[in-house]
Write a protein that holds these residues in place. Structure first.
Motif, PDB file in Angstrom:
ATOM      1  N   LEU A   4      -8.497  -4.816   4.455  1.00 56.57           N
ATOM      2  CA  LEU A   4      -8.464  -3.379   4.201  1.00 56.57           C
ATOM      3  C   LEU A   4      -9.867  -2.786   4.138  1.00 56.57           C
ATOM      4  O   LEU A   4     -10.024  -1.616   3.802  1.00 56.57           O
ATOM      5  CB  LEU A   4      -7.719  -3.095   2.888  1.00 56.57           C
ATOM      6  CG  LEU A   4      -6.265  -3.547   2.843  1.00 56.57           C
ATOM      7  CD1 LEU A   4      -5.682  -3.312   1.455  1.00 56.57           C
ATOM      8  CD2 LEU A   4      -5.444  -2.844   3.900  1.00 56.57           C
ATOM      9  N   LEU A   7     -11.043   1.013   4.992  1.00 57.61           N
ATOM     10  CA  LEU A   7      -9.953   1.976   4.885  1.00 57.61           C
ATOM     11  C   LEU A   7     -10.123   2.811   3.624  1.00 57.61           C
ATOM     12  O   LEU A   7     -10.550   2.307   2.591  1.00 57.61           O
ATOM     13  CB  LEU A   7      -8.602   1.266   4.842  1.00 57.61           C
ATOM     14  CG  LEU A   7      -8.230   0.398   6.032  1.00 57.61           C
ATOM     15  CD1 LEU A   7      -6.835  -0.188   5.829  1.00 57.61           C
ATOM     16  CD2 LEU A   7      -8.308   1.166   7.321  1.00 57.61           C
ATOM     17  N   GLN A   8      -9.761   4.080   3.716  1.00 55.46           N
ATOM     18  CA  GLN A   8      -9.828   4.986   2.569  1.00 55.46           C
ATOM     19  C   GLN A   8      -8.422   5.160   2.016  1.00 55.46           C
ATOM     20  O   GLN A   8      -7.544   5.688   2.703  1.00 55.46           O
ATOM     21  CB  GLN A   8     -10.406   6.333   2.988  1.00 55.46           C
ATOM     22  CG  GLN A   8     -11.805   6.235   3.522  1.00 55.46           C
ATOM     23  CD  GLN A   8     -12.289   7.545   4.129  1.00 55.46           C
ATOM     24  OE1 GLN A   8     -11.554   8.503   4.259  1.00 55.46           O
ATOM     25  NE2 GLN A   8     -13.547   7.561   4.511  1.00 55.46           N
ATOM     26  N   GLU A   9      -8.203   4.727   0.778  1.00 55.91           N
ATOM     27  CA  GLU A   9      -6.876   4.830   0.174  1.00 55.91           C
ATOM     28  C   GLU A   9      -6.547   6.288  -0.124  1.00 55.91           C
ATOM     29  O   GLU A   9      -7.367   7.032  -0.645  1.00 55.91           O
ATOM     30  CB  GLU A   9      -6.796   4.010  -1.107  1.00 55.91           C
ATOM     31  CG  GLU A   9      -5.415   4.018  -1.706  1.00 55.91           C
ATOM     32  CD  GLU A   9      -5.284   3.171  -2.954  1.00 55.91           C
ATOM     33  OE1 GLU A   9      -4.210   3.233  -3.568  1.00 55.91           O
ATOM     34  OE2 GLU A   9      -6.233   2.452  -3.317  1.00 55.91           O
ATOM     35  N   VAL A  10      -5.316   6.676   0.225  1.00 53.78           N
ATOM     36  CA  VAL A  10      -4.835   8.032  -0.020  1.00 53.78           C
ATOM     37  C   VAL A  10      -3.769   8.027  -1.108  1.00 53.78           C
ATOM     38  O   VAL A  10      -3.792   8.853  -2.011  1.00 53.78           O
ATOM     39  CB  VAL A  10      -4.264   8.659   1.276  1.00 53.78           C
ATOM     40  CG1 VAL A  10      -3.663  10.024   1.010  1.00 53.78           C
ATOM     41  CG2 VAL A  10      -5.342   8.733   2.351  1.00 53.78           C
ATOM     42  N   THR A  12      -0.546   5.365  -3.256  1.00 56.12           N
ATOM     43  CA  THR A  12       0.225   4.150  -3.471  1.00 56.12           C
ATOM     44  C   THR A  12       1.629   4.582  -3.831  1.00 56.12           C
ATOM     45  O   THR A  12       1.821   5.443  -4.686  1.00 56.12           O
ATOM     46  CB  THR A  12      -0.378   3.298  -4.606  1.00 56.12           C
ATOM     47  OG1 THR A  12      -1.697   2.902  -4.222  1.00 56.12           O
ATOM     48  CG2 THR A  12       0.461   2.060  -4.875  1.00 56.12           C
ATOM     49  N   GLN A  23       1.231   1.322   0.643  1.00 58.87           N
ATOM     50  CA  GLN A  23       0.082   2.203   0.478  1.00 58.87           C
ATOM     51  C   GLN A  23      -0.186   2.986   1.750  1.00 58.87           C
ATOM     52  O   GLN A  23       0.147   2.541   2.849  1.00 58.87           O
ATOM     53  CB  GLN A  23      -1.172   1.396   0.112  1.00 58.87           C
ATOM     54  CG  GLN A  23      -1.088   0.770  -1.264  1.00 58.87           C
ATOM     55  CD  GLN A  23      -2.337  -0.031  -1.560  1.00 58.87           C
ATOM     56  OE1 GLN A  23      -2.488  -1.135  -1.062  1.00 58.87           O
ATOM     57  NE2 GLN A  23      -3.214   0.537  -2.352  1.00 58.87           N
ATOM     58  N   PHE A  25      -3.321   4.834   3.908  1.00 60.01           N
ATOM     59  CA  PHE A  25      -4.770   4.824   4.095  1.00 60.01           C
ATOM     60  C   PHE A  25      -5.152   5.679   5.292  1.00 60.01           C
ATOM     61  O   PHE A  25      -4.329   5.939   6.178  1.00 60.01           O
ATOM     62  CB  PHE A  25      -5.278   3.401   4.397  1.00 60.01           C
ATOM     63  CG  PHE A  25      -5.067   2.410   3.309  1.00 60.01           C
ATOM     64  CD1 PHE A  25      -6.020   2.228   2.320  1.00 60.01           C
ATOM     65  CD2 PHE A  25      -3.934   1.615   3.286  1.00 60.01           C
ATOM     66  CE1 PHE A  25      -5.833   1.283   1.326  1.00 60.01           C
ATOM     67  CE2 PHE A  25      -3.724   0.672   2.294  1.00 60.01           C
ATOM     68  CZ  PHE A  25      -4.678   0.504   1.304  1.00 60.01           C
ATOM     69  N   ASP A  27      -8.065   5.293   8.273  1.00 56.65           N
ATOM     70  CA  ASP A  27      -9.055   4.395   8.862  1.00 56.65           C
ATOM     71  C   ASP A  27     -10.008   5.241   9.701  1.00 56.65           C
ATOM     72  O   ASP A  27      -9.726   5.549  10.856  1.00 56.65           O
ATOM     73  CB  ASP A  27      -8.382   3.336   9.726  1.00 56.65           C
ATOM     74  CG  ASP A  27      -9.359   2.317  10.280  1.00 56.65           C
ATOM     75  OD1 ASP A  27     -10.588   2.524  10.129  1.00 56.65           O
ATOM     76  OD2 ASP A  27      -8.897   1.321  10.862  1.00 56.65           O
ATOM     77  N   THR A  39       0.767   0.558   4.817  1.00 58.83           N
ATOM     78  CA  THR A  39       1.014  -0.866   4.600  1.00 58.83           C
ATOM     79  C   THR A  39       2.286  -1.028   3.775  1.00 58.83           C
ATOM     80  O   THR A  39       2.662  -0.144   3.015  1.00 58.83           O
ATOM     81  CB  THR A  39      -0.154  -1.530   3.852  1.00 58.83           C
ATOM     82  OG1 THR A  39      -0.280  -0.941   2.553  1.00 58.83           O
ATOM     83  CG2 THR A  39      -1.452  -1.371   4.627  1.00 58.83           C
ATOM     84  N   ARG A  45       1.643  -3.614   8.586  1.00 60.07           N
ATOM     85  CA  ARG A  45       1.086  -2.265   8.629  1.00 60.07           C
ATOM     86  C   ARG A  45       1.602  -1.506   9.841  1.00 60.07           C
ATOM     87  O   ARG A  45       1.956  -2.101  10.850  1.00 60.07           O
ATOM     88  CB  ARG A  45      -0.437  -2.276   8.613  1.00 60.07           C
ATOM     89  CG  ARG A  45      -1.090  -2.774   9.877  1.00 60.07           C
ATOM     90  CD  ARG A  45      -2.573  -2.497   9.957  1.00 60.07           C
ATOM     91  NE  ARG A  45      -3.333  -3.243   8.985  1.00 60.07           N
ATOM     92  CZ  ARG A  45      -4.607  -3.022   8.730  1.00 60.07           C
ATOM     93  NH1 ARG A  45      -5.270  -2.101   9.383  1.00 60.07           N
ATOM     94  NH2 ARG A  45      -5.246  -3.726   7.835  1.00 60.07           N
TER      95      ARG A  45
END
Length: 71
Positions: A4, A7-10, A12, A23, A25, A27, A39, A45
């Motif tokens: 990961l 990747l920027q988590e947005v 969950t 989750q 993300f 990219d 994911t 994914r």
């Protein structure tokens, strides 16, 4: 789940357990048609464009996916 890094988590989804919740993300290094990454808790994914994701969100807002919840 695969790497990961970058990747920027947005968001969950779930978050009420320690089972590896799905989750969302972004990219920023991916081509535009693969920039959005979702994911699952099985290590898979899905990658899609922002336009495709926007369509998915719009259909959810319109209630088109509600039947999946009650199935």
């Amino acid at each position: 789940m695969n790497d990961l890094t970058g990747l920027q988590e947005v968001a969950t989804f779930c978050g009420n357990c320690n089972c590896g919740c799905p989750q969302l993300f972004i990219d920023p290094q991916a081509p535009e048609e693969r920039r959005i990454v979702i994911t699952d808790d099985f290590g898979q994914r899905v990658q899609m464009s922002a336009d495709q994701f926007s369509s998915l969100v719009e259909e959810a807002k319109e209630g088109k996916l509600d039947a999946l919840i009650t199935a």
